[in-house]
Enzyme design. Structure first.
Site, PDB file in Angstrom:
ATOM      1  N   CYS A   1      70.381  57.318 124.692  1.00 36.79           N
ATOM      2  CA  CYS A   1      69.806  57.042 123.410  1.00 36.79           C
ATOM      3  C   CYS A   1      69.127  58.001 122.938  1.00 36.79           C
ATOM      4  CB  CYS A   1      68.785  55.769 123.605  1.00 36.79           C
ATOM      5  SG  CYS A   1      68.049  55.309 122.021  1.00 36.79           S
TER       6      CYS A   1
ATOM      7  N   LYS B   1      65.933  43.432 110.061  1.00 33.50           N
ATOM      8  CA  LYS B   1      67.200  43.755 111.217  1.00 33.50           C
ATOM      9  C   LYS B   1      66.738  43.452 112.351  1.00 33.50           C
ATOM     10  CE  LYS B   1      67.535  47.823 113.002  1.00 33.50           C
ATOM     11  NZ  LYS B   1      67.467  48.088 114.364  1.00 33.50           N
ATOM     12  N   ASN B   2      65.474  43.863 112.868  1.00 34.44           N
ATOM     13  CA  ASN B   2      65.029  43.519 114.346  1.00 34.44           C
ATOM     14  C   ASN B   2      64.727  42.011 114.572  1.00 34.44           C
ATOM     15  OD1 ASN B   2      65.742  46.085 114.898  1.00 34.44           O
ATOM     16  ND2 ASN B   2      63.701  46.811 114.694  1.00 34.44           N
TER      17      ASN B   2
ATOM     18  N   ARG C   1      72.604  51.735 109.574  1.00 29.85           N
ATOM     19  CA  ARG C   1      72.587  50.935 110.784  1.00 29.85           C
ATOM     20  C   ARG C   1      71.396  49.817 110.383  1.00 29.85           C
ATOM     21  NH1 ARG C   1      72.253  53.067 116.746  1.00 29.85           N
ATOM     22  NH2 ARG C   1      72.059  50.851 116.993  1.00 29.85           N
TER      23      ARG C   1
END
Ligand code: EPU
Length: 424
Positions: free
Chosen positions: A116, A22-23, A399
């Site tokens: 966050c 993902k990153n 996510r």
């Protein structure tokens, strides 16, 4: 809202595949904005953050086809150079469009992300990178507005008070590809996701040296061209699966992963008594006995990743002694602690260190994830806990973890996704 219902206490066994990172995908999708045409990314995980980034690219004016694990991004000659609060507040990595839009179109407007769950997460280093390349940056009505007729290469130091920044390194590197002259990024982050992005940029025609070292040199070019790029395996997902295998007392092989990207985590597991056989692109994890306590101190790559800190704390909860887990990157990344305590864990926070006294067993309870990795930690703890654990707000897990309940079920876990009605 979905939750996971886990009947714990079953050793995991079998083989599972790690998805693409993902990153690494999020900056890669943004990098495609640097030129007109159709780029293709493969091994893309179908996770919520990737779908959010897709929505952002659609709003900017791109066409994005996502089928299976391949994503084709068609970038037109002109784009809308604005990332709105609506999307940025859902996902901070939306920030990655700043560098490419500014470099290609000379202007970008990106909402400030706001709060966050894991810490303050400022963006000063991203802005420092853009300003060093000659951009004028101002903050107006909650938006960053950056402008530059033409970016110009420069030497820029990107270390902040917390050390290096993955995001600022990548954003500055992307912008520098189209700047006039040479940019030298000092104190660059070394993470594999930086290297992966540099490889995509090189395939697009960028001239980059030193990605993966503290000094990255970029010689600007006038134009880039679309490219095809395969995403690296998700080291954090693989590390999470390793923790799940170890905590359950099982034996699991993870395919399509890069053990060399996981050296620090593998080292912690081995010291704790886990047997690990690592190949080029696979790793087998076997833990038949109770683990020894562990010392984990988070640090930037190649150190122990902050994104595995909660999951390894779950492991420490069941070890045979006192472990110390120290977080150094995000000041608030301990939201999983009270939830682990609900499962019977003995954890005390002393500043940035969690002192974890191993208990012989955890007992199932209702718990709630506060962010992506905290949710993974609770699922992992639930796999080992006696009885039933319900992990709420599983959208956090969604996510970044692709089809996790399916992967865990394939390994023999009793886990199901249940749709939970919101209380009125
Ligand atoms: N920092 C600043 N100023 C900046 C940017 C960062 O002070 O302008 C500080 C941060 O507050 C933090 C430290 O520097 O203390 C490191 O932050 P970094 O910029 O490296 O993090 P990031 O790029 O925002 C990425 C990952 C995170 C991961 C961190 C650290 C993505 C999309 N996110 O964030 O992943 O924890 O690097 O490795 O790549 C996750 O996947 O769960 C996640 C949070």
């Amino acid at each position: 809202m979905d939750k996971f219902v886990i009947d714990g206490g079953r050793p995991l066994a079998g083989t599972v595949r790690a998805s693409g990172a993902k990153n690494a995908v999020l900056p890669a999708m943004a990098a495609c904005l640097l030129c007109q045409g159709r780029s293709v990314l493969t091994n893309v995980p179908n996770v919520m953050d990737v779908r959010t980034m897709r929505r952002l690219l659609l709003r900017l004016g791109c066409k994005v086809e996502f089928s299976g694990s391949a994503m084709a991004i068609e970038v037109p000659a002109r784009l809308r150079c604005e990332a709105e609060y609506e999307i940025v507040k859902q996902m901070r990595a939306s920030y990655y469009v700043l560098g490419p839009l500014l470099a290609r179109f000379g202007a970008a407007k990106v909402s400030l992300p706001g709060g966050c769950a894991i810490g303050a997460r400022p963006i000063d280093l991203h802005l420092k990178g853009m300003e060093a390349l000659g951009a004028k940056v101002e903050i107006v009505h909650g938006y960053v507005r950056a402008r530059a007729r033409k970016l110009a290469g420069q030497r820029v130091q990107l270390a902040g008070t917390k050390g290096v920044s993955v995001g600022a390194t990548i954003n500055t590197m992307m912008a520098a590809c189209l700047a006039a002259g040479t940019t030298v990024i000092e104190s660059a982050a070394l993470e594999p996701e930086v290297v992966s992005t540099a490889e995509l940029l090189a395939a697009m025609g960028a001239r980059i040296r030193g990605a993966g070292t503290p000094v990255i040199t970029i010689e600007g070019v006038t134009e880039l061209a679309p490219a095809e790029h395969r995403m690296i395996p998700d080291r954090i997902e693989a590390g999470s699966l390793m923790a799940a295998a170890a905590v359950s007392g099982g034996c699991v092989t993870i395919e399509d992963c890069r053990p060399d990207h996981l050296a620090a985590a593998i080292d912690v597991l081995r010291r704790a008594g886990v047997r690990i056989a690592a190949g080029d692109e696979m790793v087998t994890v076997e833990a038949r006995r109770r683990l020894r306590p562990m010392e984990v101190t988070v640090s930037p790559y190649p150190g122990f990743p902050t994104d595995l800190q909660p999951q390894f704390m779950a492991l420490a909860c069941l070890s045979s002694g006192i472990s110390a887990v120290t977080e150094t990157i995000f000041e608030n990344r301990f939201m999983h602690v009270p939830e682990l305590q609900r499962l019977g864990a003995d954890v005390k926070l002393e500043g940035s260190t969690a002192v974890v006294k191993g208990v012989p067993k955890l007992t199932g309870a209702q718990v709630m994830g506060s962010d992506l990795r905290a949710s993974a930690a609770l699922v992992i703890a639930g796999l080992a806990a006696e009885g039933r654990t319900e992990v709420g707000r599983i959208y956090h897990l969604d996510r970044g973890y692709e089809r996790w309940e399916r992967k865990l079920k394939k390994l023999g876990a009793k886990v199901k996704r249940v749709h939970e009605k919101m209380a009125t």
